[in-house]
Structure formats: structure tokens, C-alpha cells
Motif scaffolding. Sequence first.
Motif, PDB file in Angstrom:
ATOM      1  N   LEU A   1      -9.577  19.894  51.300  1.00 51.25           N
ATOM      2  CA  LEU A   1      -8.921  18.769  50.633  1.00 51.25           C
ATOM      3  C   LEU A   1      -9.901  18.020  49.724  1.00 51.25           C
ATOM      4  CD1 LEU A   1      -6.738  17.403  53.566  1.00 51.25           C
ATOM      5  CD2 LEU A   1      -5.912  18.483  51.475  1.00 51.25           C
ATOM      6  N   LEU A   2     -11.125  17.808  50.205  1.00 46.32           N
ATOM      7  CA  LEU A   2     -12.121  17.117  49.382  1.00 46.32           C
ATOM      8  C   LEU A   2     -12.476  17.939  48.147  1.00 46.32           C
ATOM      9  CD1 LEU A   2     -14.481  15.653  52.108  1.00 46.32           C
ATOM     10  CD2 LEU A   2     -12.996  14.375  50.571  1.00 46.32           C
ATOM     11  N   ASN A   3     -12.644  19.233  48.304  1.00 47.28           N
ATOM     12  CA  ASN A   3     -12.953  20.082  47.151  1.00 47.28           C
ATOM     13  C   ASN A   3     -11.824  20.083  46.137  1.00 47.28           C
ATOM     14  OD1 ASN A   3     -15.533  20.965  47.852  1.00 47.28           O
ATOM     15  ND2 ASN A   3     -14.743  22.630  49.093  1.00 47.28           N
ATOM     16  N   LYS A   4     -10.588  20.102  46.615  1.00 48.11           N
ATOM     17  CA  LYS A   4      -9.431  20.210  45.716  1.00 48.11           C
ATOM     18  C   LYS A   4      -9.072  18.879  45.045  1.00 48.11           C
ATOM     19  CE  LYS A   4      -4.749  22.025  45.539  1.00 48.11           C
ATOM     20  NZ  LYS A   4      -3.679  22.692  46.268  1.00 48.11           N
ATOM     21  N   TYR A   5      -9.067  17.794  45.800  1.00 45.47           N
ATOM     22  CA  TYR A   5      -8.583  16.513  45.272  1.00 45.47           C
ATOM     23  C   TYR A   5      -9.677  15.476  45.018  1.00 45.47           C
ATOM     24  CZ  TYR A   5      -4.076  18.336  46.780  1.00 45.47           C
ATOM     25  OH  TYR A   5      -2.965  19.122  46.945  1.00 45.47           O
ATOM     26  N   GLY A   6     -10.906  15.764  45.387  1.00 43.99           N
ATOM     27  CA  GLY A   6     -11.987  14.782  45.262  1.00 43.99           C
ATOM     28  C   GLY A   6     -12.261  14.329  43.849  1.00 43.99           C
ATOM     29  N   SER A   7     -12.223  15.248  42.896  1.00 44.24           N
ATOM     30  CA  SER A   7     -12.488  14.876  41.496  1.00 44.24           C
ATOM     31  C   SER A   7     -11.427  13.920  40.963  1.00 44.24           C
ATOM     32  CB  SER A   7     -12.543  16.119  40.617  1.00 44.24           C
ATOM     33  OG  SER A   7     -13.622  16.929  40.976  1.00 44.24           O
ATOM     34  N   LEU A   8     -10.174  14.176  41.325  1.00 45.73           N
ATOM     35  CA  LEU A   8      -9.093  13.290  40.879  1.00 45.73           C
ATOM     36  C   LEU A   8      -9.210  11.914  41.533  1.00 45.73           C
ATOM     37  CD1 LEU A   8      -6.542  12.870  39.218  1.00 45.73           C
ATOM     38  CD2 LEU A   8      -5.230  13.806  41.133  1.00 45.73           C
ATOM     39  N   ILE A   9      -9.532  11.890  42.812  1.00 50.13           N
ATOM     40  CA  ILE A   9      -9.678  10.607  43.505  1.00 50.13           C
ATOM     41  C   ILE A   9     -10.844   9.819  42.917  1.00 50.13           C
ATOM     42  CG2 ILE A   9     -10.185   9.507  45.715  1.00 50.13           C
ATOM     43  CD1 ILE A   9      -8.757  11.882  47.052  1.00 50.13           C
ATOM     44  N   ALA A  10     -11.959  10.495  42.662  1.00 51.81           N
ATOM     45  CA  ALA A  10     -13.108   9.817  42.052  1.00 51.81           C
ATOM     46  C   ALA A  10     -12.747   9.278  40.670  1.00 51.81           C
ATOM     47  CB  ALA A  10     -14.287  10.775  41.972  1.00 51.81           C
TER      48      ALA A  10
ATOM     49  N   MET B   1     -20.136  12.420  24.259  1.00 53.85           N
ATOM     50  CA  MET B   1     -19.757  13.209  25.398  1.00 53.85           C
ATOM     51  C   MET B   1     -18.247  13.401  25.382  1.00 53.85           C
ATOM     52  SD  MET B   1     -20.760  12.325  29.262  1.00 53.85           S
ATOM     53  CE  MET B   1     -20.384  13.404  30.572  1.00 53.85           C
ATOM     54  N   ALA B   2     -17.823  14.572  25.649  1.00 54.16           N
ATOM     55  CA  ALA B   2     -16.394  14.889  25.618  1.00 54.16           C
ATOM     56  C   ALA B   2     -15.700  14.299  26.845  1.00 54.16           C
ATOM     57  CB  ALA B   2     -16.191  16.390  25.585  1.00 54.16           C
ATOM     58  N   THR B   3     -14.515  13.790  26.626  1.00 48.22           N
ATOM     59  CA  THR B   3     -13.743  13.266  27.744  1.00 48.22           C
ATOM     60  C   THR B   3     -12.810  14.347  28.250  1.00 48.22           C
ATOM     61  OG1 THR B   3     -12.064  12.416  26.247  1.00 48.22           O
ATOM     62  CG2 THR B   3     -13.848  10.913  26.873  1.00 48.22           C
ATOM     63  N   MET B   4     -12.512  14.256  29.534  1.00 48.62           N
ATOM     64  CA  MET B   4     -11.635  15.237  30.157  1.00 48.62           C
ATOM     65  C   MET B   4     -10.258  14.626  30.323  1.00 48.62           C
ATOM     66  SD  MET B   4     -14.233  16.662  33.067  1.00 48.62           S
ATOM     67  CE  MET B   4     -13.101  17.856  33.709  1.00 48.62           C
ATOM     68  N   ASN B   5      -9.235  15.432  30.117  1.00 49.60           N
ATOM     69  CA  ASN B   5      -7.892  14.926  30.358  1.00 49.60           C
ATOM     70  C   ASN B   5      -7.563  15.073  31.847  1.00 49.60           C
ATOM     71  OD1 ASN B   5      -7.074  17.575  30.821  1.00 49.60           O
ATOM     72  ND2 ASN B   5      -6.185  17.819  28.789  1.00 49.60           N
ATOM     73  N   ARG B   6      -6.432  14.573  32.233  1.00 43.08           N
ATOM     74  CA  ARG B   6      -6.049  14.520  33.635  1.00 43.08           C
ATOM     75  C   ARG B   6      -5.953  15.908  34.272  1.00 43.08           C
ATOM     76  NH1 ARG B   6      -3.861  10.837  36.920  1.00 43.08           N
ATOM     77  NH2 ARG B   6      -2.508  11.579  38.557  1.00 43.08           N
ATOM     78  N   ASP B   7      -5.425  16.886  33.542  1.00 40.80           N
ATOM     79  CA  ASP B   7      -5.293  18.233  34.087  1.00 40.80           C
ATOM     80  C   ASP B   7      -6.659  18.867  34.337  1.00 40.80           C
ATOM     81  OD1 ASP B   7      -2.519  18.114  34.062  1.00 40.80           O
ATOM     82  OD2 ASP B   7      -2.395  18.941  32.025  1.00 40.80           O
ATOM     83  N   GLN B   8      -7.606  18.643  33.449  1.00 36.44           N
ATOM     84  CA  GLN B   8      -8.944  19.179  33.629  1.00 36.44           C
ATOM     85  C   GLN B   8      -9.633  18.539  34.825  1.00 36.44           C
ATOM     86  OE1 GLN B   8     -10.454  18.276  29.735  1.00 36.44           O
ATOM     87  NE2 GLN B   8     -10.207  20.392  29.037  1.00 36.44           N
ATOM     88  N   ILE B   9      -9.437  17.240  35.002  1.00 39.83           N
ATOM     89  CA  ILE B   9     -10.024  16.537  36.146  1.00 39.83           C
ATOM     90  C   ILE B   9      -9.430  17.062  37.445  1.00 39.83           C
ATOM     91  CG2 ILE B   9     -10.176  14.304  37.314  1.00 39.83           C
ATOM     92  CD1 ILE B   9     -10.297  13.018  34.519  1.00 39.83           C
TER      93      ILE B   9
ATOM     94  N   LEU C   1      -9.731   8.376  39.710  1.00 41.46           N
ATOM     95  CA  LEU C   1      -8.843   7.224  39.924  1.00 41.46           C
ATOM     96  C   LEU C   1      -9.651   5.978  40.282  1.00 41.46           C
ATOM     97  CD1 LEU C   1      -5.994   8.919  42.005  1.00 41.46           C
ATOM     98  CD2 LEU C   1      -5.785   7.997  39.694  1.00 41.46           C
ATOM     99  N   ILE C   2     -10.638   6.136  41.125  1.00 42.49           N
ATOM    100  CA  ILE C   2     -11.458   5.000  41.547  1.00 42.49           C
ATOM    101  C   ILE C   2     -12.288   4.459  40.387  1.00 42.49           C
ATOM    102  CG2 ILE C   2     -13.397   4.328  43.031  1.00 42.49           C
ATOM    103  CD1 ILE C   2     -12.268   6.341  45.092  1.00 42.49           C
ATOM    104  N   ASN C   3     -12.848   5.363  39.583  1.00 40.28           N
ATOM    105  CA  ASN C   3     -13.674   4.945  38.446  1.00 40.28           C
ATOM    106  C   ASN C   3     -12.871   4.414  37.272  1.00 40.28           C
ATOM    107  OD1 ASN C   3     -15.960   5.729  39.833  1.00 40.28           O
ATOM    108  ND2 ASN C   3     -15.974   7.768  38.934  1.00 40.28           N
ATOM    109  N   GLY C   4     -11.556   4.607  37.296  1.00 43.46           N
ATOM    110  CA  GLY C   4     -10.712   4.156  36.203  1.00 43.46           C
ATOM    111  C   GLY C   4     -10.595   5.157  35.073  1.00 43.46           C
ATOM    112  N   ASP C   5     -11.081   6.377  35.271  1.00 43.92           N
ATOM    113  CA  ASP C   5     -10.974   7.408  34.248  1.00 43.92           C
ATOM    114  C   ASP C   5      -9.571   8.001  34.170  1.00 43.92           C
ATOM    115  OD1 ASP C   5     -13.662   7.025  33.752  1.00 43.92           O
ATOM    116  OD2 ASP C   5     -14.296   8.659  35.067  1.00 43.92           O
ATOM    117  N   ALA C   6      -8.778   7.816  35.235  1.00 50.40           N
ATOM    118  CA  ALA C   6      -7.394   8.301  35.268  1.00 50.40           C
ATOM    119  C   ALA C   6      -6.525   7.223  35.910  1.00 50.40           C
ATOM    120  CB  ALA C   6      -7.298   9.598  36.061  1.00 50.40           C
ATOM    121  N   GLU C   7      -5.281   7.166  35.506  1.00 54.59           N
ATOM    122  CA  GLU C   7      -4.331   6.209  36.060  1.00 54.59           C
ATOM    123  C   GLU C   7      -3.464   6.909  37.112  1.00 54.59           C
ATOM    124  OE1 GLU C   7      -4.011   2.922  35.390  1.00 54.59           O
ATOM    125  OE2 GLU C   7      -5.803   3.127  34.149  1.00 54.59           O
ATOM    126  N   PRO C   8      -3.131   6.207  38.199  1.00 53.41           N
ATOM    127  CA  PRO C   8      -2.248   6.817  39.201  1.00 53.41           C
ATOM    128  C   PRO C   8      -0.859   7.042  38.624  1.00 53.41           C
ATOM    129  CG  PRO C   8      -2.763   4.542  39.793  1.00 53.41           C
ATOM    130  CD  PRO C   8      -3.576   4.875  38.596  1.00 53.41           C
TER     131      PRO C   8
END
Length: 121
Positions: A37-46, A1-9, A48-55
Amino acid sequence: MATMNRDQIAKKTFNDFKNYPYGFARSGDFSIRESELLNKYGSLIAALINGDAEPMSAEEQSILAVARGEKSAESPIEKAWSKYQARINRPKVGSMYGRSRYTDEAFEIANSDDEDLVVED
């Protein structure tokens, strides 16, 4: 499965079709601003919580701390995410008719004396 970079997320629209099949704006649980706000930032927050992206900023660290329950929500996005989490994690309400469905065994009729009973149409 392809991973997404931070900009794509960050560009991906956040949807929760399981809990909100018609979207956040049409649910009645959120204001227009909160749903945006949830539509725009929800994927990034999710992510961050899952550890797929670093703050990468203090704001993202603050959002992560709110999501973990380490501090109270202050910014609008933190409040919207906290409200979303509270809505999806609320206890399910039971029915006033009971917890389980009726079974055939509950309506079984004892027919010990009715063996020779004939039903005509």
C-alpha cells in the motif's frame, strides 16, 4: 524543473531511501500488505500533503485528514500511512556509552615530567 501531473504522481512508486534504504518490505516494520500500500499510494499521499495535488474523492480527503491528525485512521491505507509517519518521526535512541564521541583532548596525557623519556622499538 518539470512538474508532474496527477496521473504521473499516482503511478510513481513511493520509496523512502533515507529511512528505509532496502524498502518497506525488507524493513521488518511493515507487513507485506502495508508495504504494498505504501509503495502504491505513498507518492499520491505525499503529493496531497505537500499541496502538489488536490484531493478528488472522499477517500483522498479522508487520507489527508488522517495525515494532518484531524481524525483517526480507519482504512488500511490510512493505517499504513499513520504507521509509517509514526516510525519515521519516532525519537532517536541514545547510546549507552554516551551522546558524543571521544575526543583527543579526553585522552591527552600530561607529559611535564616525561620530556626526557625515550621510547625504544
